[in-house]
Design a protein around this motif. Structure first.
Motif: not given
Length: 433
Positions: A15-42
Protein backbone atom coordinates in the motif's frame (compact mmCIF):
# COMPACT_ATOMS: atom_id res chain seq x y z
CA UNK A 1 -22.96 11.54 0.22
CA UNK A 2 -21.21 8.32 -0.73
CA UNK A 3 -20.28 6.40 2.41
CA UNK A 4 -16.94 4.65 2.37
CA UNK A 5 -15.77 1.48 4.04
CA UNK A 6 -13.40 3.13 6.48
CA UNK A 7 -11.50 0.38 8.31
CA UNK A 8 -8.60 1.27 10.57
CA UNK A 9 -5.39 -0.54 9.66
CA UNK A 10 -1.65 -0.17 9.35
CA UNK A 11 -0.40 0.55 5.88
CA UNK A 12 1.22 -2.50 4.22
CA UNK A 13 4.42 -2.33 2.23
CA UNK A 14 2.42 -2.77 -0.98
CA UNK A 15 0.00 0.00 0.00
CA UNK A 16 2.84 2.37 0.78
CA UNK A 17 3.70 2.61 -2.93
CA UNK A 18 0.48 4.46 -3.67
CA UNK A 19 1.05 6.66 -0.65
CA UNK A 20 4.58 7.56 -1.74
CA UNK A 21 3.39 8.40 -5.25
CA UNK A 22 0.58 10.59 -3.94
CA UNK A 23 2.76 12.64 -1.59
CA UNK A 24 5.57 12.94 -4.13
CA UNK A 25 3.17 14.50 -6.64
CA UNK A 26 1.48 16.57 -3.92
CA UNK A 27 4.89 18.03 -3.00
CA UNK A 28 5.71 18.69 -6.69
CA UNK A 29 8.71 16.33 -6.66
CA UNK A 30 9.90 14.36 -9.68
CA UNK A 31 10.84 10.72 -9.25
CA UNK A 32 14.48 11.74 -9.70
CA UNK A 33 14.20 14.21 -6.79
CA UNK A 34 12.77 11.62 -4.41
CA UNK A 35 15.03 8.72 -5.44
CA UNK A 36 18.31 10.69 -5.46
CA UNK A 37 20.83 9.17 -3.04
CA UNK A 38 18.39 6.48 -1.89
CA UNK A 39 17.45 4.16 -4.78
CA UNK A 40 17.29 4.15 -8.58
CA UNK A 41 14.45 5.86 -10.41
CA UNK A 42 13.37 2.57 -11.98
CA UNK A 43 13.18 0.91 -8.56
CA UNK A 44 11.13 3.84 -7.19
CA UNK A 45 8.77 3.47 -10.15
CA UNK A 46 8.21 -0.19 -9.27
CA UNK A 47 7.53 0.75 -5.63
CA UNK A 48 5.03 3.47 -6.62
CA UNK A 49 3.19 1.05 -8.87
CA UNK A 50 3.06 -1.53 -6.05
CA UNK A 51 5.13 -4.00 -8.09
CA UNK A 52 7.72 -4.60 -5.39
CA UNK A 53 8.14 -4.43 -1.61
CA UNK A 54 11.06 -2.22 -0.49
CA UNK A 55 13.09 -2.78 2.64
CA UNK A 56 12.21 -1.03 5.89
CA UNK A 57 15.35 1.10 5.56
CA UNK A 58 14.38 2.32 2.08
CA UNK A 59 10.83 3.04 3.22
CA UNK A 60 12.10 5.09 6.14
CA UNK A 61 14.40 7.14 3.92
CA UNK A 62 11.69 7.83 1.32
CA UNK A 63 9.08 8.74 3.92
CA UNK A 64 11.54 10.95 5.78
CA UNK A 65 12.18 12.92 2.58
CA UNK A 66 8.44 13.18 2.02
CA UNK A 67 7.76 13.95 5.69
CA UNK A 68 5.11 11.20 6.03
CA UNK A 69 4.82 8.25 8.43
CA UNK A 70 4.86 4.54 7.60
CA UNK A 71 1.84 3.55 9.65
CA UNK A 72 -1.41 5.46 9.83
CA UNK A 73 -4.93 5.33 11.11
CA UNK A 74 -7.83 6.90 9.32
CA UNK A 75 -9.21 9.77 11.36
CA UNK A 76 -12.93 9.31 10.86
CA UNK A 77 -13.72 12.61 12.57
CA UNK A 78 -11.61 14.62 10.12
CA UNK A 79 -13.05 12.62 7.23
CA UNK A 80 -16.64 13.38 8.30
CA UNK A 81 -15.72 17.06 8.74
CA UNK A 82 -14.34 17.06 5.19
CA UNK A 83 -17.60 15.66 3.85
CA UNK A 84 -19.53 18.30 5.80
CA UNK A 85 -17.29 21.03 4.33
CA UNK A 86 -17.89 19.71 0.82
CA UNK A 87 -21.63 19.67 1.39
CA UNK A 88 -21.56 23.28 2.62
CA UNK A 89 -20.15 24.31 -0.78
CA UNK A 90 -23.36 23.06 -2.41
CA UNK A 91 -25.43 25.07 0.07
CA UNK A 92 -23.66 28.36 -0.79
CA UNK A 93 -22.61 29.38 2.69
CA UNK A 94 -19.60 31.44 1.65
CA UNK A 95 -18.22 32.56 5.02
CA UNK A 96 -18.35 29.08 6.50
CA UNK A 97 -16.87 27.47 3.40
CA UNK A 98 -13.81 29.74 3.43
CA UNK A 99 -13.26 29.45 7.19
CA UNK A 100 -13.36 25.65 7.03
CA UNK A 101 -10.86 25.63 4.16
CA UNK A 102 -8.38 27.63 6.22
CA UNK A 103 -8.84 25.24 9.15
CA UNK A 104 -8.36 22.12 7.04
CA UNK A 105 -5.30 23.56 5.28
CA UNK A 106 -3.59 23.91 8.64
CA UNK A 107 -4.36 20.47 10.07
CA UNK A 108 -4.70 18.15 7.07
CA UNK A 109 -0.95 17.42 6.85
CA UNK A 110 -1.29 15.06 9.80
CA UNK A 111 -4.20 13.10 8.25
CA UNK A 112 -3.91 9.66 6.69
CA UNK A 113 -3.31 9.33 2.96
CA UNK A 114 -6.88 8.54 1.98
CA UNK A 115 -8.28 11.49 3.92
CA UNK A 116 -5.59 13.73 2.45
CA UNK A 117 -6.56 12.65 -1.08
CA UNK A 118 -10.16 13.53 -0.36
CA UNK A 119 -9.04 16.91 0.90
CA UNK A 120 -7.28 17.60 -2.42
CA UNK A 121 -10.43 16.54 -4.31
CA UNK A 122 -12.64 18.78 -2.19
CA UNK A 123 -10.04 21.53 -2.50
CA UNK A 124 -10.72 21.37 -6.25
CA UNK A 125 -14.43 21.82 -5.53
CA UNK A 126 -13.56 24.74 -3.24
CA UNK A 127 -11.64 26.58 -5.97
CA UNK A 128 -14.49 25.95 -8.40
CA UNK A 129 -16.85 27.36 -5.76
CA UNK A 130 -14.58 30.42 -5.51
CA UNK A 131 -14.57 30.71 -9.34
CA UNK A 132 -10.78 30.42 -9.34
CA UNK A 133 -10.57 28.49 -12.59
CA UNK A 134 -6.82 28.84 -13.11
CA UNK A 135 -6.07 27.19 -9.76
CA UNK A 136 -8.79 24.61 -10.45
CA UNK A 137 -7.04 23.66 -13.69
CA UNK A 138 -3.75 23.13 -11.83
CA UNK A 139 -5.46 20.88 -9.29
CA UNK A 140 -7.13 18.85 -12.06
CA UNK A 141 -3.75 18.32 -13.71
CA UNK A 142 -2.27 17.25 -10.37
CA UNK A 143 -5.14 14.89 -9.58
CA UNK A 144 -4.90 13.27 -13.01
CA UNK A 145 -1.39 12.08 -12.09
CA UNK A 146 -2.62 9.79 -9.33
CA UNK A 147 -6.02 8.73 -10.62
CA UNK A 148 -4.74 5.16 -10.76
CA UNK A 149 -4.85 5.00 -6.95
CA UNK A 150 -8.38 6.46 -6.65
CA UNK A 151 -11.16 4.31 -5.23
CA UNK A 152 -14.61 4.44 -6.88
CA UNK A 153 -15.97 7.39 -4.84
CA UNK A 154 -12.80 9.40 -5.58
CA UNK A 155 -13.29 8.77 -9.30
CA UNK A 156 -16.92 9.86 -8.90
CA UNK A 157 -16.02 13.17 -7.26
CA UNK A 158 -13.26 13.85 -9.76
CA UNK A 159 -15.60 13.36 -12.74
CA UNK A 160 -18.30 15.48 -11.12
CA UNK A 161 -15.91 18.33 -10.34
CA UNK A 162 -14.34 18.09 -13.80
CA UNK A 163 -17.83 18.54 -15.29
CA UNK A 164 -18.32 21.72 -13.22
CA UNK A 165 -14.93 23.01 -14.43
CA UNK A 166 -15.95 22.45 -18.08
CA UNK A 167 -19.37 24.00 -17.44
CA UNK A 168 -17.74 27.14 -16.08
CA UNK A 169 -15.76 27.37 -19.31
CA UNK A 170 -19.01 27.04 -21.32
CA UNK A 171 -17.83 23.66 -22.62
CA UNK A 172 -21.24 22.10 -22.07
CA UNK A 173 -20.79 19.02 -24.24
CA UNK A 174 -17.53 18.18 -22.44
CA UNK A 175 -19.30 18.79 -19.13
CA UNK A 176 -21.91 16.19 -20.06
CA UNK A 177 -19.22 13.63 -20.87
CA UNK A 178 -17.88 13.90 -17.32
CA UNK A 179 -21.37 13.97 -15.78
CA UNK A 180 -22.27 10.70 -17.50
CA UNK A 181 -19.10 9.10 -16.12
CA UNK A 182 -19.99 10.39 -12.66
CA UNK A 183 -23.52 8.98 -12.96
CA UNK A 184 -22.14 5.53 -13.85
CA UNK A 185 -19.80 5.65 -10.84
CA UNK A 186 -22.58 6.85 -8.54
CA UNK A 187 -24.67 3.80 -9.35
CA UNK A 188 -21.80 1.50 -8.35
CA UNK A 189 -22.13 2.67 -4.75
CA UNK A 190 -24.98 0.98 -2.82
CA UNK A 191 -25.39 3.67 -0.15
CA UNK A 192 -25.93 7.14 -1.61
CA UNK A 193 -26.90 10.28 0.26
CA UNK A 194 -30.09 11.80 -1.21
CA UNK A 195 -28.49 15.24 -1.37
CA UNK A 196 -25.57 14.00 -3.46
CA UNK A 197 -27.87 12.24 -5.90
CA UNK A 198 -30.10 15.31 -6.15
CA UNK A 199 -27.15 17.61 -6.78
CA UNK A 200 -25.88 15.40 -9.61
CA UNK A 201 -29.36 15.32 -11.19
CA UNK A 202 -29.53 19.12 -10.93
CA UNK A 203 -26.16 19.46 -12.71
CA UNK A 204 -27.53 17.25 -15.49
CA UNK A 205 -30.65 19.41 -15.74
CA UNK A 206 -28.57 22.58 -15.83
CA UNK A 207 -26.17 21.31 -18.48
CA UNK A 208 -28.87 19.80 -20.69
CA UNK A 209 -30.65 23.15 -20.46
CA UNK A 210 -27.55 24.90 -21.81
CA UNK A 211 -27.39 22.50 -24.75
CA UNK A 212 -31.12 23.01 -25.44
CA UNK A 213 -31.97 19.35 -24.78
CA UNK A 214 -35.14 20.42 -23.00
CA UNK A 215 -36.87 17.04 -22.42
CA UNK A 216 -33.73 15.67 -20.77
CA UNK A 217 -33.36 18.83 -18.72
CA UNK A 218 -36.95 18.52 -17.48
CA UNK A 219 -36.48 14.82 -16.66
CA UNK A 220 -33.34 15.32 -14.57
CA UNK A 221 -34.51 18.56 -12.95
CA UNK A 222 -37.77 16.91 -11.89
CA UNK A 223 -35.78 14.06 -10.31
CA UNK A 224 -33.60 16.61 -8.51
CA UNK A 225 -36.66 18.56 -7.30
CA UNK A 226 -38.30 15.44 -5.88
CA UNK A 227 -35.09 14.51 -4.06
CA UNK A 228 -34.56 18.01 -2.63
CA UNK A 229 -38.20 18.19 -1.52
CA UNK A 230 -37.85 14.83 0.25
CA UNK A 231 -35.05 16.27 2.42
CA UNK A 232 -36.77 19.67 2.85
CA UNK A 233 -34.06 21.64 1.08
CA UNK A 234 -36.13 24.66 0.08
CA UNK A 235 -33.32 26.69 -1.49
CA UNK A 236 -32.32 23.93 -3.90
CA UNK A 237 -35.99 23.17 -4.57
CA UNK A 238 -36.44 26.80 -5.61
CA UNK A 239 -33.44 26.53 -7.95
CA UNK A 240 -35.05 23.47 -9.55
CA UNK A 241 -38.31 25.38 -10.04
CA UNK A 242 -36.41 28.17 -11.81
CA UNK A 243 -34.71 25.64 -14.09
CA UNK A 244 -38.04 23.97 -14.85
CA UNK A 245 -39.49 27.40 -15.63
CA UNK A 246 -36.72 27.96 -18.17
CA UNK A 247 -37.38 24.59 -19.83
CA UNK A 248 -41.15 25.10 -20.02
CA UNK A 249 -40.60 28.56 -21.49
CA UNK A 250 -38.39 27.12 -24.20
CA UNK A 251 -41.09 24.70 -25.38
CA UNK A 252 -43.82 27.34 -25.28
CA UNK A 253 -45.50 26.13 -22.07
CA UNK A 254 -45.73 29.68 -20.76
CA UNK A 255 -48.36 29.05 -18.08
CA UNK A 256 -46.35 26.17 -16.60
CA UNK A 257 -43.24 28.30 -16.79
CA UNK A 258 -44.86 31.15 -14.87
CA UNK A 259 -46.23 28.69 -12.32
CA UNK A 260 -42.71 27.35 -11.65
CA UNK A 261 -41.34 30.87 -11.25
CA UNK A 262 -44.11 31.81 -8.82
CA UNK A 263 -43.40 28.72 -6.71
CA UNK A 264 -39.71 29.60 -6.72
CA UNK A 265 -40.53 33.19 -5.77
CA UNK A 266 -42.53 32.11 -2.74
CA UNK A 267 -39.66 29.94 -1.57
CA UNK A 268 -37.06 32.67 -2.13
CA UNK A 269 -39.14 35.23 -0.23
CA UNK A 270 -39.56 32.85 2.71
CA UNK A 271 -35.79 32.29 2.72
CA UNK A 272 -34.97 35.98 2.21
CA UNK A 273 -32.61 34.95 -0.59
CA UNK A 274 -31.84 37.97 -2.80
CA UNK A 275 -29.78 35.93 -5.29
CA UNK A 276 -32.76 33.68 -6.01
CA UNK A 277 -35.06 36.69 -6.32
CA UNK A 278 -32.64 38.25 -8.80
CA UNK A 279 -32.62 34.99 -10.79
CA UNK A 280 -36.41 34.77 -10.81
CA UNK A 281 -36.88 38.39 -11.95
CA UNK A 282 -34.43 37.77 -14.79
CA UNK A 283 -36.23 34.66 -15.97
CA UNK A 284 -39.64 36.29 -15.70
CA UNK A 285 -38.18 38.94 -18.01
CA UNK A 286 -37.20 36.15 -20.43
CA UNK A 287 -40.71 34.72 -20.24
CA UNK A 288 -42.34 38.05 -21.11
CA UNK A 289 -39.75 38.66 -23.85
CA UNK A 290 -40.70 35.35 -25.49
CA UNK A 291 -44.31 36.59 -25.60
CA UNK A 292 -43.24 39.93 -27.12
CA UNK A 293 -44.25 41.84 -23.98
CA UNK A 294 -41.24 44.15 -24.09
CA UNK A 295 -42.35 46.63 -21.41
CA UNK A 296 -43.05 43.86 -18.88
CA UNK A 297 -39.80 42.10 -19.79
CA UNK A 298 -37.72 45.24 -19.26
CA UNK A 299 -39.43 45.86 -15.91
CA UNK A 300 -38.41 42.41 -14.64
CA UNK A 301 -34.88 42.64 -16.06
CA UNK A 302 -34.39 45.98 -14.33
CA UNK A 303 -35.51 44.47 -11.01
CA UNK A 304 -32.89 41.78 -11.48
CA UNK A 305 -30.23 44.33 -12.44
CA UNK A 306 -31.02 46.52 -9.42
CA UNK A 307 -30.33 43.59 -7.09
CA UNK A 308 -26.90 42.87 -8.62
CA UNK A 309 -25.68 46.20 -10.02
CA UNK A 310 -23.26 46.82 -7.14
CA UNK A 311 -21.51 43.49 -7.76
CA UNK A 312 -18.72 42.74 -10.21
CA UNK A 313 -20.62 39.85 -11.72
CA UNK A 314 -21.58 38.51 -15.12
CA UNK A 315 -25.15 38.25 -13.84
CA UNK A 316 -25.63 42.00 -14.07
CA UNK A 317 -23.94 42.00 -17.50
CA UNK A 318 -26.51 39.41 -18.61
CA UNK A 319 -29.40 41.57 -17.34
CA UNK A 320 -28.04 44.59 -19.21
CA UNK A 321 -27.69 42.53 -22.39
CA UNK A 322 -31.30 41.35 -22.15
CA UNK A 323 -32.56 44.91 -21.57
CA UNK A 324 -30.60 45.98 -24.64
CA UNK A 325 -32.24 43.23 -26.70
CA UNK A 326 -35.74 44.37 -25.72
CA UNK A 327 -35.09 48.03 -26.49
CA UNK A 328 -33.66 46.93 -29.85
CA UNK A 329 -36.92 45.09 -30.59
CA UNK A 330 -38.81 48.28 -29.73
CA UNK A 331 -36.53 50.34 -32.00
CA UNK A 332 -35.61 52.65 -29.10
CA UNK A 333 -32.09 53.65 -30.13
CA UNK A 334 -31.62 56.15 -27.30
CA UNK A 335 -32.15 53.47 -24.65
CA UNK A 336 -30.09 50.99 -26.69
CA UNK A 337 -27.12 53.38 -26.61
CA UNK A 338 -27.55 53.93 -22.87
CA UNK A 339 -27.60 50.22 -21.99
CA UNK A 340 -24.87 49.40 -24.52
CA UNK A 341 -22.55 51.81 -22.71
CA UNK A 342 -23.51 50.36 -19.31
CA UNK A 343 -22.70 46.89 -20.63
CA UNK A 344 -19.35 47.97 -22.09
CA UNK A 345 -18.40 49.62 -18.79
CA UNK A 346 -19.22 46.44 -16.87
CA UNK A 347 -17.21 44.31 -19.30
CA UNK A 348 -14.05 46.18 -18.29
CA UNK A 349 -14.10 43.88 -15.27
CA UNK A 350 -14.57 40.79 -17.46
CA UNK A 351 -11.96 41.13 -20.19
CA UNK A 352 -11.70 37.37 -20.70
CA UNK A 353 -15.40 36.78 -21.29
CA UNK A 354 -15.63 36.24 -25.05
CA UNK A 355 -19.39 35.66 -25.20
CA UNK A 356 -20.60 39.00 -23.86
CA UNK A 357 -17.89 40.95 -25.66
CA UNK A 358 -19.30 39.45 -28.86
CA UNK A 359 -22.88 40.38 -27.93
CA UNK A 360 -22.08 44.02 -27.21
CA UNK A 361 -19.83 44.30 -30.26
CA UNK A 362 -22.68 43.04 -32.46
CA UNK A 363 -25.10 45.58 -31.02
CA UNK A 364 -22.60 48.38 -31.41
CA UNK A 365 -22.38 47.44 -35.11
CA UNK A 366 -26.19 47.47 -35.34
CA UNK A 367 -26.48 50.90 -33.73
CA UNK A 368 -23.76 52.31 -36.01
CA UNK A 369 -25.29 50.64 -39.07
CA UNK A 370 -22.07 48.72 -39.70
CA UNK A 371 -23.71 45.50 -40.86
CA UNK A 372 -20.83 44.40 -43.08
CA UNK A 373 -18.51 44.56 -40.06
CA UNK A 374 -21.17 42.75 -38.04
CA UNK A 375 -21.36 40.03 -40.71
CA UNK A 376 -17.57 39.66 -40.77
CA UNK A 377 -17.16 39.39 -36.97
CA UNK A 378 -20.12 37.00 -36.71
CA UNK A 379 -18.60 34.68 -39.33
CA UNK A 380 -15.01 34.84 -38.09
CA UNK A 381 -15.54 34.84 -34.31
CA UNK A 382 -19.17 34.61 -33.26
CA UNK A 383 -20.45 31.59 -35.18
CA UNK A 384 -17.39 29.37 -34.50
CA UNK A 385 -17.53 30.28 -30.79
CA UNK A 386 -21.27 29.59 -30.39
CA UNK A 387 -21.06 26.33 -32.36
CA UNK A 388 -18.05 25.14 -30.37
CA UNK A 389 -19.83 25.90 -27.07
CA UNK A 390 -23.14 24.45 -28.24
CA UNK A 391 -24.97 27.77 -27.64
CA UNK A 392 -27.89 28.06 -30.07
CA UNK A 393 -29.87 31.09 -28.93
CA UNK A 394 -27.44 33.82 -30.11
CA UNK A 395 -27.08 32.07 -33.48
CA UNK A 396 -30.87 32.31 -33.89
CA UNK A 397 -31.03 35.96 -32.75
CA UNK A 398 -28.16 37.28 -34.85
CA UNK A 399 -28.70 35.20 -37.98
CA UNK A 400 -32.29 36.55 -38.10
CA UNK A 401 -31.09 40.16 -37.68
CA UNK A 402 -28.52 39.72 -40.45
CA UNK A 403 -31.05 37.95 -42.69
CA UNK A 404 -33.52 40.82 -42.33
CA UNK A 405 -30.82 43.40 -43.04
CA UNK A 406 -29.55 41.67 -46.19
CA UNK A 407 -33.11 41.15 -47.41
CA UNK A 408 -33.82 44.87 -46.96
CA UNK A 409 -30.72 45.75 -49.00
CA UNK A 410 -31.66 43.27 -51.77
CA UNK A 411 -28.74 40.93 -51.04
CA UNK A 412 -30.97 37.89 -51.33
CA UNK A 413 -28.22 35.26 -51.43
CA UNK A 414 -26.85 36.37 -48.06
CA UNK A 415 -30.38 36.80 -46.70
CA UNK A 416 -31.25 33.26 -47.75
CA UNK A 417 -28.06 31.95 -46.13
CA UNK A 418 -28.90 33.53 -42.76
CA UNK A 419 -32.60 32.60 -42.86
CA UNK A 420 -31.54 28.98 -43.49
CA UNK A 421 -29.13 29.15 -40.57
CA UNK A 422 -31.82 30.55 -38.30
CA UNK A 423 -34.27 27.85 -39.38
CA UNK A 424 -31.75 25.04 -38.76
CA UNK A 425 -31.06 26.27 -35.23
CA UNK A 426 -34.77 26.71 -34.50
CA UNK A 427 -35.38 23.12 -35.61
CA UNK A 428 -32.82 21.94 -33.06
CA UNK A 429 -34.47 24.02 -30.36
CA UNK A 430 -38.06 23.04 -31.10
CA UNK A 431 -37.35 19.37 -31.97
CA UNK A 432 -38.85 19.56 -35.50
CA UNK A 433 -36.07 17.65 -37.26
Amino acid sequence: MIHLNQTTANTTKMDIGSKIKFFRIQKNLKQEDLAKGIISVSYLSKIENNLTSPSEEVLQLLCKRLDVSLAEQQDENIFEELLSWYKSMMSSRGEKVHTLYEEFSNKIQSADTKTYMYFVLFELRYYLYMKNLSHSKKLIEKLQQFMDVFDVPMHYYFQKFYSIFEYNHNNFNESLVHLKKAEQLLHRNPIIDKFEEADLFYLFGLTYSQTMKVPLSITYTTKALQAFQSIYDFKRSAECQVLLGISYRRIGEYDRSEESYILAQKLSESLGNSYLQELIYHNLGKLYAMQNQQTEAIREYEKSYDLSKNEISLRNVNSVYCILLEYDKMGNQLQCKKWLQIGKDLLKYHQDDIEYHLYFTFHECILLGEYDRFDEIFQEKGLPYFQDKGIQEPIIIYSEILAQYFESTYKYKKASYYYSMCYRELKKQTFLQ
